[in-house]
Write a protein that holds these residues in place. Sequence first.
Motif, PDB file in Angstrom:
ATOM      1  N   VAL A  28       0.854  -1.175   0.000  1.00 41.63           N
ATOM      2  CA  VAL A  28       0.000   0.000   0.000  1.00 41.63           C
ATOM      3  C   VAL A  28       0.899   1.238   0.000  1.00 41.63           C
ATOM      4  CG1 VAL A  28      -1.733   1.286   1.301  1.00 41.63           C
ATOM      5  CG2 VAL A  28      -1.798  -1.217   1.262  1.00 41.63           C
ATOM      6  N   VAL A  29       0.692   2.097  -0.964  1.00 44.45           N
ATOM      7  CA  VAL A  29       1.456   3.342  -1.060  1.00 44.45           C
ATOM      8  C   VAL A  29       0.485   4.491  -0.882  1.00 44.45           C
ATOM      9  CG1 VAL A  29       2.915   4.783  -2.507  1.00 44.45           C
ATOM     10  CG2 VAL A  29       3.147   2.307  -2.603  1.00 44.45           C
ATOM     11  N   ALA A  30       0.721   5.296   0.134  1.00 44.47           N
ATOM     12  CA  ALA A  30      -0.125   6.465   0.381  1.00 44.47           C
ATOM     13  C   ALA A  30       0.351   7.621  -0.491  1.00 44.47           C
ATOM     14  CB  ALA A  30      -0.045   6.859   1.855  1.00 44.47           C
ATOM     15  N   PRO A  31      -0.551   8.542  -0.804  1.00 45.74           N
ATOM     16  CA  PRO A  31      -0.118   9.713  -1.577  1.00 45.74           C
ATOM     17  C   PRO A  31       1.053  10.444  -0.915  1.00 45.74           C
ATOM     18  CG  PRO A  31      -2.502   9.627  -1.494  1.00 45.74           C
ATOM     19  CD  PRO A  31      -1.997   8.548  -0.576  1.00 45.74           C
ATOM     20  N   THR A  43       1.997  19.171   0.171  1.00 44.89           N
ATOM     21  CA  THR A  43       1.060  20.288   0.007  1.00 44.89           C
ATOM     22  C   THR A  43      -0.206  19.720  -0.622  1.00 44.89           C
ATOM     23  OG1 THR A  43       1.784  20.827  -2.235  1.00 44.89           O
ATOM     24  CG2 THR A  43       2.973  21.917  -0.419  1.00 44.89           C
ATOM     25  N   PRO A  44      -1.305  20.441  -0.538  1.00 44.58           N
ATOM     26  CA  PRO A  44      -2.528  19.935  -1.185  1.00 44.58           C
ATOM     27  C   PRO A  44      -2.341  19.654  -2.681  1.00 44.58           C
ATOM     28  CG  PRO A  44      -3.085  21.686   0.345  1.00 44.58           C
ATOM     29  CD  PRO A  44      -1.577  21.640   0.268  1.00 44.58           C
ATOM     30  N   ALA A  45      -1.631  20.522  -3.371  1.00 47.26           N
ATOM     31  CA  ALA A  45      -1.417  20.316  -4.815  1.00 47.26           C
ATOM     32  C   ALA A  45      -0.570  19.071  -5.076  1.00 47.26           C
ATOM     33  CB  ALA A  45      -0.750  21.545  -5.424  1.00 47.26           C
ATOM     34  N   ASN A  46       0.466  18.865  -4.295  1.00 43.74           N
ATOM     35  CA  ASN A  46       1.316  17.686  -4.482  1.00 43.74           C
ATOM     36  C   ASN A  46       0.587  16.406  -4.101  1.00 43.74           C
ATOM     37  OD1 ASN A  46       3.444  19.153  -5.498  1.00 43.74           O
ATOM     38  ND2 ASN A  46       4.478  19.335  -3.529  1.00 43.74           N
ATOM     39  N   LEU A  47      -0.254  16.470  -3.083  1.00 43.07           N
ATOM     40  CA  LEU A  47      -1.043  15.290  -2.716  1.00 43.07           C
ATOM     41  C   LEU A  47      -2.030  14.934  -3.820  1.00 43.07           C
ATOM     42  CD1 LEU A  47      -1.680  15.972   1.061  1.00 43.07           C
ATOM     43  CD2 LEU A  47      -0.257  14.174   0.081  1.00 43.07           C
ATOM     44  N   GLU A  48      -2.611  15.937  -4.450  1.00 43.22           N
ATOM     45  CA  GLU A  48      -3.527  15.676  -5.562  1.00 43.22           C
ATOM     46  C   GLU A  48      -2.769  15.063  -6.738  1.00 43.22           C
ATOM     47  OE1 GLU A  48      -6.735  14.975  -7.660  1.00 43.22           O
ATOM     48  OE2 GLU A  48      -6.709  15.591  -5.565  1.00 43.22           O
ATOM     49  N   ARG A  51      -2.197  11.458  -5.847  1.00 42.34           N
ATOM     50  CA  ARG A  51      -3.424  10.665  -5.971  1.00 42.34           C
ATOM     51  C   ARG A  51      -3.713  10.310  -7.435  1.00 42.34           C
ATOM     52  NH1 ARG A  51      -5.168  14.580  -2.205  1.00 42.34           N
ATOM     53  NH2 ARG A  51      -5.241  13.696  -0.118  1.00 42.34           N
ATOM     54  N   ARG A  52      -3.555  11.289  -8.310  1.00 42.04           N
ATOM     55  CA  ARG A  52      -3.773  11.022  -9.740  1.00 42.04           C
ATOM     56  C   ARG A  52      -2.771   9.996 -10.254  1.00 42.04           C
ATOM     57  NH1 ARG A  52      -3.944  16.621  -9.959  1.00 42.04           N
ATOM     58  NH2 ARG A  52      -1.974  16.638 -11.086  1.00 42.04           N
ATOM     59  N   LYS A  53      -1.512  10.139  -9.867  1.00 41.09           N
ATOM     60  CA  LYS A  53      -0.469   9.216 -10.313  1.00 41.09           C
ATOM     61  C   LYS A  53      -0.752   7.798  -9.806  1.00 41.09           C
ATOM     62  CE  LYS A  53       4.502   9.341 -11.001  1.00 41.09           C
ATOM     63  NZ  LYS A  53       4.410   9.391 -12.458  1.00 41.09           N
ATOM     64  N   LEU A  54      -1.163   7.677  -8.556  1.00 41.86           N
ATOM     65  CA  LEU A  54      -1.488   6.364  -8.002  1.00 41.86           C
ATOM     66  C   LEU A  54      -2.719   5.773  -8.678  1.00 41.86           C
ATOM     67  CD1 LEU A  54      -0.738   6.985  -4.232  1.00 41.86           C
ATOM     68  CD2 LEU A  54       0.490   5.432  -5.771  1.00 41.86           C
ATOM     69  N   ASP A  55      -3.676   6.609  -9.029  1.00 42.03           N
ATOM     70  CA  ASP A  55      -4.870   6.114  -9.731  1.00 42.03           C
ATOM     71  C   ASP A  55      -4.518   5.544 -11.099  1.00 42.03           C
ATOM     72  OD1 ASP A  55      -6.570   6.746  -7.649  1.00 42.03           O
ATOM     73  OD2 ASP A  55      -7.268   8.631  -8.561  1.00 42.03           O
ATOM     74  N   THR A  56      -3.556   6.167 -11.786  1.00 43.56           N
ATOM     75  CA  THR A  56      -3.221   5.705 -13.137  1.00 43.56           C
ATOM     76  C   THR A  56      -2.149   4.616 -13.146  1.00 43.56           C
ATOM     77  OG1 THR A  56      -1.632   7.499 -13.442  1.00 43.56           O
ATOM     78  CG2 THR A  56      -3.871   7.880 -14.223  1.00 43.56           C
ATOM     79  N   GLU A  57      -1.182   4.703 -12.229  1.00 44.90           N
ATOM     80  CA  GLU A  57      -0.047   3.773 -12.259  1.00 44.90           C
ATOM     81  C   GLU A  57      -0.066   2.734 -11.152  1.00 44.90           C
ATOM     82  OE1 GLU A  57       3.692   5.833 -12.602  1.00 44.90           O
ATOM     83  OE2 GLU A  57       2.766   7.402 -13.818  1.00 44.90           O
ATOM     84  N   GLY A  58      -0.892   2.941 -10.144  1.00 41.43           N
ATOM     85  CA  GLY A  58      -0.941   2.007  -9.025  1.00 41.43           C
ATOM     86  C   GLY A  58       0.258   2.174  -8.101  1.00 41.43           C
TER      87      GLY A  58
END
Length: 67
Positions: A28-31, A43-48, A51-58
Amino acid sequence: MSTSQPEASRPSDDRATPDSLLHSAPGVVAPEDLVLAAGRDITPANLEWARRKLDTEGPLAVEKLLP
């Protein structure tokens, strides 16, 4: 007293590190983990971004960032 290692116990410079030791084998990799692995501030922008990167690449997305 000597701190040198005997020849047999010293790592050899002519052997490669096994591939299995070079990867983090993430489960499990957290944002937050991904942001820190990228060398960014949390930061909020980096966390977003993470999240997008984890959604696409796992969870293996972190492997691309680690040396």
